[in-house]
Design an enzyme around this catalytic site. Sequence first.
Site, PDB file in Angstrom:
ATOM      1  N   ASP A 186     -15.582  -3.437   0.243  1.00  0.00           N
ATOM      2  CA  ASP A 186     -15.101  -3.180   1.600  1.00  0.00           C
ATOM      3  C   ASP A 186     -16.324  -3.092   2.508  1.00  0.00           C
ATOM      4  O   ASP A 186     -17.229  -2.289   2.254  1.00  0.00           O
ATOM      5  CB  ASP A 186     -14.332  -1.860   1.658  1.00  0.00           C
ATOM      6  CG  ASP A 186     -13.134  -1.858   0.719  1.00  0.00           C
ATOM      7  OD1 ASP A 186     -12.659  -2.954   0.385  1.00  0.00           O
ATOM      8  OD2 ASP A 186     -12.685  -0.769   0.318  1.00  0.00           O
TER       9      ASP A 186
ATOM     10  N   ASP B  93       0.858  -1.187   0.000  1.00  0.00           N
ATOM     11  CA  ASP B  93       0.000   0.000   0.000  1.00  0.00           C
ATOM     12  C   ASP B  93       0.893   1.236   0.000  1.00  0.00           C
ATOM     13  O   ASP B  93       1.787   1.350   0.847  1.00  0.00           O
ATOM     14  CB  ASP B  93      -0.885   0.027   1.251  1.00  0.00           C
ATOM     15  CG  ASP B  93      -1.877  -1.133   1.296  1.00  0.00           C
ATOM     16  OD1 ASP B  93      -1.919  -1.915   0.332  1.00  0.00           O
ATOM     17  OD2 ASP B  93      -2.581  -1.267   2.313  1.00  0.00           O
TER      18      ASP B  93
END
Length: 248
Positions: free
Chosen positions: A136, A14
Amino acid sequence: MTHFPEFEVIPAVDVQDGEVVQLVQGERGTGKRYGDPVEAAERWLEAGAETLHLVDLDGAFEGDRVNEAAFEAVVDAVGEEAAVQLGGGIRTADDAVGLLDLGVDRVILGTAAVENPEIVGAISAERPDSVMVSLDAKEGEVVVSGWTEGTGLDPAEAAERYEDLGAAAILFTNVDVEGQLEGIDREAVERVVDAVDIPVVASGGVAAVDDVVALRDAGAAAVVVGTALYEGEFTLREAQQAVENERR
């Protein structure tokens, strides 16, 4: 391309402001930094990764990808030896196709797929098997825009809908347990797995090798691991071996 013929443990890379970070519950400012993305990618490759999971965190929050140079460098460095999946700030079909032209194997669509479901089919028509839709979930509801907005969508129902639209895989992240090293929510993963025939990649909350095995047993095709690997809770090889031992 066959996605995940065998269960895979996928390290997360990330990136925020050009550096590798891991956030807690997806909140900005909670990140711990882990250095250069290319170095991280090469390290995971040496450790045995077959796929790398790249996320442009600035893109996820701002809607514009600002770490393109870092990702190009990662693809140049490891793209021949590992599959690369990339998400964060991909908003249009042209955006996605541009990344696939760059050498990315799979694009991950989150907010864009929720706001404009047709984008999944548009990209898939041009590049079959290249779209992974990211769902998500926070308290059982799909959230978007860097995990800040609820949508009212049920993750399992949403997964089914995107499979019908042409998604090649689903990335399911449980935000409630993300980045906290406190374990997974197996039941939530099983619900999404049971809803679709395409691979479901699980993410969020992995704290120990047992969590990796539990996700495999829940039917996930792969698991993305970030914080636990960066913090040395276990090694990539240990996780892979645990899964292989269970297979025997």
